[in-house]
Motif scaffolding. Structure first.
Motif, PDB file in Angstrom:
ATOM      1  N   PRO A  29      43.188  13.614  76.099  1.00 40.38           N
ATOM      2  CA  PRO A  29      43.469  15.182  75.836  1.00 40.38           C
ATOM      3  C   PRO A  29      42.707  15.888  76.618  1.00 40.38           C
ATOM      4  N   LEU A  30      43.461  16.743  77.895  1.00 36.22           N
ATOM      5  CA  LEU A  30      42.703  17.213  78.861  1.00 36.22           C
ATOM      6  C   LEU A  30      42.941  18.754  78.947  1.00 36.22           C
ATOM      7  N   THR A  31      43.934  19.165  77.847  1.00 39.89           N
ATOM      8  CA  THR A  31      44.254  20.669  77.807  1.00 39.89           C
ATOM      9  C   THR A  31      44.599  20.947  76.275  1.00 39.89           C
ATOM     10  N   ARG A  32      44.078  22.224  75.968  1.00 35.89           N
ATOM     11  CA  ARG A  32      44.361  22.710  74.635  1.00 35.89           C
ATOM     12  C   ARG A  32      45.596  22.789  74.200  1.00 35.89           C
ATOM     13  N   PRO A  33      45.752  22.377  72.845  1.00 36.18           N
ATOM     14  CA  PRO A  33      44.682  22.318  71.665  1.00 36.18           C
ATOM     15  C   PRO A  33      44.097  21.088  71.710  1.00 36.18           C
ATOM     16  N   GLY A  34      44.277  20.391  72.575  1.00 34.92           N
ATOM     17  CA  GLY A  34      43.175  19.135  72.587  1.00 34.92           C
ATOM     18  C   GLY A  34      42.018  19.285  72.533  1.00 34.92           C
ATOM     19  N   TRP A  35      41.009  18.388  72.225  1.00 35.54           N
ATOM     20  CA  TRP A  35      39.423  18.577  72.236  1.00 35.54           C
ATOM     21  C   TRP A  35      39.199  18.224  73.694  1.00 35.54           C
ATOM     22  N   VAL A  36      39.276  19.210  74.484  1.00 35.95           N
ATOM     23  CA  VAL A  36      39.283  18.809  76.104  1.00 35.95           C
ATOM     24  C   VAL A  36      37.928  18.124  76.311  1.00 35.95           C
ATOM     25  N   ALA A 163      35.672  22.230  53.814  1.00 43.16           N
ATOM     26  CA  ALA A 163      36.527  23.306  54.182  1.00 43.16           C
ATOM     27  C   ALA A 163      37.545  22.254  55.030  1.00 43.16           C
ATOM     28  N   THR A 164      38.965  22.598  54.804  1.00 39.46           N
ATOM     29  CA  THR A 164      39.915  21.616  55.398  1.00 39.46           C
ATOM     30  C   THR A 164      41.079  22.569  55.805  1.00 39.46           C
ATOM     31  N   GLN A 165      41.780  21.850  57.006  1.00 36.55           N
ATOM     32  CA  GLN A 165      43.093  22.318  57.245  1.00 36.55           C
ATOM     33  C   GLN A 165      44.071  21.052  56.999  1.00 36.55           C
ATOM     34  N   PRO A 166      45.566  21.537  56.944  1.00 38.59           N
ATOM     35  CA  PRO A 166      46.331  20.698  56.703  1.00 38.59           C
ATOM     36  C   PRO A 166      46.493  19.542  57.927  1.00 38.59           C
ATOM     37  N   VAL A 217      37.794  20.561  59.825  1.00 40.14           N
ATOM     38  CA  VAL A 217      38.794  21.737  60.591  1.00 40.14           C
ATOM     39  C   VAL A 217      38.602  21.541  61.939  1.00 40.14           C
ATOM     40  N   GLY A 218      39.307  22.246  62.656  1.00 37.50           N
ATOM     41  CA  GLY A 218      39.327  22.250  64.201  1.00 37.50           C
ATOM     42  C   GLY A 218      38.094  22.841  64.839  1.00 37.50           C
ATOM     43  N   HIS A 219      37.988  22.632  66.056  1.00 35.93           N
ATOM     44  CA  HIS A 219      36.859  23.214  67.015  1.00 35.93           C
ATOM     45  C   HIS A 219      37.466  23.696  68.187  1.00 35.93           C
ATOM     46  N   PRO A 220      36.960  24.827  68.662  1.00 35.17           N
ATOM     47  CA  PRO A 220      35.987  25.829  68.041  1.00 35.17           C
ATOM     48  C   PRO A 220      36.462  26.635  66.903  1.00 35.17           C
ATOM     49  N   GLU A 221      37.814  26.748  66.760  1.00 36.59           N
ATOM     50  CA  GLU A 221      38.550  27.655  65.647  1.00 36.59           C
ATOM     51  C   GLU A 221      38.959  26.618  64.463  1.00 36.59           C
ATOM     52  N   PRO A 222      38.665  26.844  63.214  1.00 38.26           N
ATOM     53  CA  PRO A 222      37.646  27.884  62.731  1.00 38.26           C
ATOM     54  C   PRO A 222      36.217  27.475  62.318  1.00 38.26           C
ATOM     55  N   ALA A 223      35.952  26.302  63.162  1.00 39.72           N
ATOM     56  CA  ALA A 223      34.519  25.719  62.716  1.00 39.72           C
ATOM     57  C   ALA A 223      33.513  26.483  63.037  1.00 39.72           C
ATOM     58  N   VAL A 224      33.492  27.121  64.324  1.00 40.17           N
ATOM     59  CA  VAL A 224      32.302  28.141  64.922  1.00 40.17           C
ATOM     60  C   VAL A 224      32.066  29.215  63.877  1.00 40.17           C
ATOM     61  N   PRO A 225      33.223  29.976  63.689  1.00 40.91           N
ATOM     62  CA  PRO A 225      33.209  31.195  62.872  1.00 40.91           C
ATOM     63  C   PRO A 225      32.644  30.735  61.279  1.00 40.91           C
ATOM     64  N   ILE A 226      32.989  29.579  60.582  1.00 36.17           N
ATOM     65  CA  ILE A 226      32.670  29.232  59.463  1.00 36.17           C
ATOM     66  C   ILE A 226      30.978  29.076  59.591  1.00 36.17           C
ATOM     67  N   GLN A 247      32.339  17.411  65.595  1.00 34.02           N
ATOM     68  CA  GLN A 247      32.044  18.583  66.479  1.00 34.02           C
ATOM     69  C   GLN A 247      30.807  18.752  67.446  1.00 34.02           C
ATOM     70  N   PRO A 248      29.620  18.888  66.705  1.00 32.31           N
ATOM     71  CA  PRO A 248      28.492  18.990  67.391  1.00 32.31           C
ATOM     72  C   PRO A 248      27.859  18.111  68.603  1.00 32.31           C
ATOM     73  N   GLU A 249      28.851  16.918  68.553  1.00 35.69           N
ATOM     74  CA  GLU A 249      28.469  16.034  69.706  1.00 35.69           C
ATOM     75  C   GLU A 249      28.287  16.626  70.944  1.00 35.69           C
ATOM     76  N   PHE A 250      29.298  17.615  71.429  1.00 39.54           N
ATOM     77  CA  PHE A 250      29.444  18.243  72.487  1.00 39.54           C
ATOM     78  C   PHE A 250      28.677  19.295  73.122  1.00 39.54           C
ATOM     79  N   ALA A 251      28.531  19.479  74.223  1.00 36.35           N
ATOM     80  CA  ALA A 251      27.527  20.832  74.565  1.00 36.35           C
ATOM     81  C   ALA A 251      28.371  21.986  74.375  1.00 36.35           C
ATOM     82  N   GLU A 252      29.742  22.011  74.182  1.00 36.47           N
ATOM     83  CA  GLU A 252      30.353  23.212  73.846  1.00 36.47           C
ATOM     84  C   GLU A 252      29.796  23.887  72.595  1.00 36.47           C
TER      85      GLU A 252
END
Length: 374
Positions: A29-36, A163-166, A217-226, A247-252
């Protein structure tokens, strides 16, 4: 960080090789919505290993070449890429990070009779039926998430909100947690993020007396706002936020959340101490990426190390590659890699993948702390 290659790039590295290349298709996955960021780390590991294979003679004198395709977290795009790579005559497939995407790729590879070594996806049911064509380096979700559940219980958490998404992946994770925690006195409360705002999540946590919130849930949305919303709610000062999917593994994560990025436990597939090979690879990957390599980068390196060993042993015949999975014995960056059949898992599985629960140190968010291992 280095700019990743285009979706159709190839990489063969340099070295003492000649003649026509041995091609391996790489799904990343190199482009969004993939985890770049995960995709960039995975590709860095794949490319480093290819370069080292070629520096040591390639595949019986022939250069190893990656044919990279960007999946962008899209199962249909991944399936189309598998079809294209099959037509191109690649010897095998490697890679992929997203479990749902890897499942689509694995199913198509199985149907085509194309060997696929999955680097990083954990969904237990990677194929609908048992297959000889697919092997996997990352642990199955049931194993990793049960380790995480053990950590939760050991930390005193028995009322767990998720907190889940489909998604098949998130639904599978929720089921694993519930099935494991319920007999041990735990409860799992589902919060549907398609119907709740981050502020409403805070109210649900208070009303349900949850002591931990897991971000499925996905990163950065909605994980970061939560995370931001929960951290700022004084009613929830004692609640633990967790993210088993990593999700917290990466520098972003740290860049977007600052001090709020710390103390969010997640799953990481690294040993407590890297082997000498792992330490050397870690140094080179750090220079290449401009930051500490994630476990995903090591998974990429190990993928090529295994495939190179198989291709050197039995050539590029696809059926021979698939037959060789149970005889693999390769020293990887994280231990000795061997594949076996695991009950309930449809693919050849590395059964001893190291599993850790770690978080970012609040005193130094760039440093990780090992909280639990299994």
């Amino acid at each position: 960080m280095n700019t990743p290659p285009s979706a159709s790039a190839s990489a063969s590295g340099t070295g003492r090789t000649g003649g026509s290349s041995v091609q391996v298709g790489a799904l990343v996955p190199l482009t969004r919505p993939g985890w770049v960021e995960a995709g960039q780390h995975l590709l860095a590991g794949l490319e480093l290993a290819v370069r080292e294979v070629n520096d040591t003679g390639g595949i019986v004198g022939r250069p190893l070449e990656l044919v990279v395709r960007d999946t962008a977290a899209d199962p249909q795009r991944a399936t189309a890429a598998v079809d294209e790579l099959d037509r191109l005559g690649v010897a095998a497939l490697a890679g992929e990070y997203h479990s749902v995407v890897a499942r689509a790729a694995a199913g198509r590879a199985d149907a085509l009779g194309l060997p696929f070594l999955c680097s990083s996806a954990v969904l237990d049911a990677l194929t609908e039926q048992p297959t000889e064509w697919v092997a996997r380096l990352s642990p199955p979700q049931s194993r990793g998430w049960q380790v995480y559940a053990d950590f939760l219980l050991g930390a005193g958490h028995s009322r767990i909100a998720v907190a889940t998404q489909p998604s098949v992946y998130w639904a599978s994770g929720t089921r694993i947690l519930r099935d494991y925690l319920a007999p041990r006195g735990g409860a799992v409360i589902e919060l549907d993020m398609s119907a709740l705002t981050p502020a409403a999540v805070c109210d649900e946590l208070v009303d349900n007396r949850a002591t931990a919130l897991l971000l499925l849930v996905g990163h950065p949305e909605p994980a970061v706002p939560i995370v931001k919303s929960v951290r700022r709610d004084q009613r929830l000062a004692e609640i633990m936020i967790g993210a088993p999917a990593g999700q917290p593994e990466f520098a972003e994560w740290a860049t977007l959340l600052g001090d709020d990025s710390a103390e969010v436990p997640f799953l990481r597939y690294l040993p407590e101490r890297l082997s000498p090979l792992g330490a050397r690879v870690e140094k080179v990957l750090r220079e290449r990426l401009g930051e500490a390599p994630s476990f995903v980068a090591f998974e990429g390196y190990d993928t090529v190390a295994v495939l190179a060993d198989v291709l050197r042993s039995h050539g590029t015949d696809r059926a021979c590659t698939a037959e060789f999975w149970p005889r693999v014995a390769v020293e990887g960056t994280r231990g000795q890699i061997q594949f076996s059949r695991t009950p309930g898992i449809s693919v050849w599985q590395w059964a001893s993948t190291p599993v850790q629960v770690v978080d970012r140190d609040p005193a130094e968010p760039g440093r990780f702390r090992i909280l639990h291992a299994g």
